[in-house]
Design an enzyme around this catalytic site. Structure first.
Site, PDB file in Angstrom:
ATOM      1  N   ASP A 162       0.830  -1.199   0.000  1.00 45.82           N
ATOM      2  CA  ASP A 162       0.000   0.000   0.000  1.00 45.82           C
ATOM      3  C   ASP A 162       0.874   1.262   0.000  1.00 45.82           C
ATOM      4  OD1 ASP A 162      -2.311  -1.588   0.139  1.00 45.82           O
ATOM      5  OD2 ASP A 162      -2.168  -1.689   2.321  1.00 45.82           O
ATOM      6  N   HIS A 182      -5.685  -3.495   5.341  1.00 43.94           N
ATOM      7  CA  HIS A 182      -5.092  -3.887   4.051  1.00 43.94           C
ATOM      8  C   HIS A 182      -6.174  -4.427   3.112  1.00 43.94           C
ATOM      9  CE1 HIS A 182      -2.003  -5.000   1.251  1.00 43.94           C
ATOM     10  NE2 HIS A 182      -2.255  -6.293   1.336  1.00 43.94           N
TER      11      HIS A 182
END
Length: 412
Positions: free
Chosen positions: A242, A269
């Site tokens: 990310d 996530h």
């Protein structure tokens, strides 16, 4: 066969980087070029280096970081030069195990970890097809020794005395599949593997990649608790991808040098639980409301972007392997005594009212040394609302993982 006169080796890792007077370090990926003027018959880690070049234009190191790195290496190099013609000496002394090594993430991840000068042994485990992967990697002339282990009977031996365990095992996402759809399959896989970790290398750093990370990390924690070996400082959900995506997309959007960009990503996530803190971007840069919204949504849905682009042929395996290798390298540097290692990760945390939360942490020899709480101070109105909005979904995913383990017996 003689090599060329200059030998180059690139390491992907992270370095703490911050402006003078700023209490918050900036984590940046970097590449270091080690050049030897000697003719080498074989590659032997970093023992063949005579100089360290930190090139800001061709690597991920900025000028200030380059000067700091050269300064830290110079005294050691001068001292070692009295004993050796090579100067810089790094010893490969850590054992890493990849569980799920023959899969789409496992194979490129194994290759990247094989390149690390800190790894002495690389153990590869899977339920099938891992022997060929190990044979292939063993031909690479880097220091680590590669060993293969197939099936449950060999899992224990794979994990003996390991320092870092990386778990990418599980089924990948397919078009139309959410991370939640993966739960029933991957939850059992992670539970079984973490039980083996608890029995064979309970002191190891454990990196969970298997999705859904928002649930599989709590699953791992519950298993370790029931085994009596849980150390929250050593259990990590790998959310580095990310951060990698956020840095890349922001650099592209604002026409910035990637080496200068750092965007902390917090939350979880999956989907809206992924919250890039664009207001905390380094270097400081302004975004319109539309840019913030579009960038945030793209970062959150970047995995789906890849799944759809591959049209059923796989998910984000290569970028995930790169991000996971970066986190492994950071862990190894921390274990090796580097006092300036920072990464974002999904871990047990008290920064919010949730039991697990992704944020920037400082890593040390015993795992997490500190949480960088200042990242959550002074959020924009958009980010504050997004933070509150993600909590119910993240809370449900965490509870789902905990309940999964509590309803099942732990294998002795």
């Amino acid at each position: 066969m003689a090599t060329t006169s200059a030998t180059t080796f690139l390491i992907g890792s992270t370095v703490s980087f911050g402006s003078r007077g700023s209490p918050v370090p900036q984590t940046k990926p970097f590449a270091v070029r080690f050049t030897s003027q000697n003719s080498l018959a074989t590659f032997s880690g970093l023992k063949a280096t005579t100089s360290v070049n930190c090139e800001s234009e061709s690597s991920f190191l900025g000028k200030e970081s380059g000067r700091a790195l050269r300064g830290s290496f110079a005294p050691k190099a001068r001292k070692e030069n009295q004993k050796s013609q090579y100067g810089l000496q790094l010893v490969a002394s850590y054992k890493v195990a990849i569980l799920g090594a023959s899969g789409g993430i496992g194979q490129p991840l194994a290759l990247l970890i094989k390149m690390s000068p800190l790894v002495s042994t690389l153990n590869l485990y899977d339920i099938a097809n891992v022997k060929g992967v190990a044979a292939d990697l063993s031909h690479c002339n880097t220091p680590s020794q590669v060993q293969d282990f197939t099936g449950a009977p060999e899992l224990g031996n794979c994990l003996k005395s390991v320092n870092v365990v990386v778990i990418p095992a599980g089924v990948p996402r397919k078009p139309g599949m959410t991370r939640d759809d993966l739960f029933n399959i991957n939850a059992n896989i992670v539970k079984t593997l973490v039980e083996a970790v608890a029995d064979n290398c309970p002191d190891a750093f454990i990196h969970i990649i298997s999705n859904p990370v928002n649930s599989t990390v709590p699953i791992a924690a519950e298993v370790l608790k029931q085994k009596g070996v849980y150390d929250p400082k050593k259990l990590f959900g790998v959310t580095t991808l990310d951060v990698v995506r956020a840095n890349t997309f922001v650099a592209q959007k604002k026409n910035l040098k990637l080496i200068d960009v750092d965007v902390p990503v917090v939350g979880g996530h999956a989907g809206i639980t992924i919250l890039p803190l664009l207001s905390k971007t380094k270097p400081s840069v302004s975004f319109t409301n539309e840019e913030v919204d579009k960038l945030t949504v793209r970062i959150q849905n970047a995995g789906t972007e890849v799944v759809e682009a591959k049209a059923g042929a796989g998910s984000a395996t290569l970028s995930m392997a790169y991000a996971a290798a970066r986190f492994v390298e950071s862990s190894l540097r921390a274990l090796d005594g580097d006092g300036d290692v920072y990464e974002c990760s999904f871990v047990q945390s008290d920064l919010t009212d949730l039991p697990f939360f992704a944020s920037r942490v400082k890593l040390g020899r015993k795992g997490i040394e500190a949480f960088i709480s200042s990242d959550l101070v002074g959020l924009s109105e958009y980010e504050q609302k997004a933070l509150e909005a993600l909590k119910p979904e993240l809370k449900a995913s965490i509870e789902k993982g905990i309940e999964f383990v509590q309803k099942q017996p732990i294998t002795a």
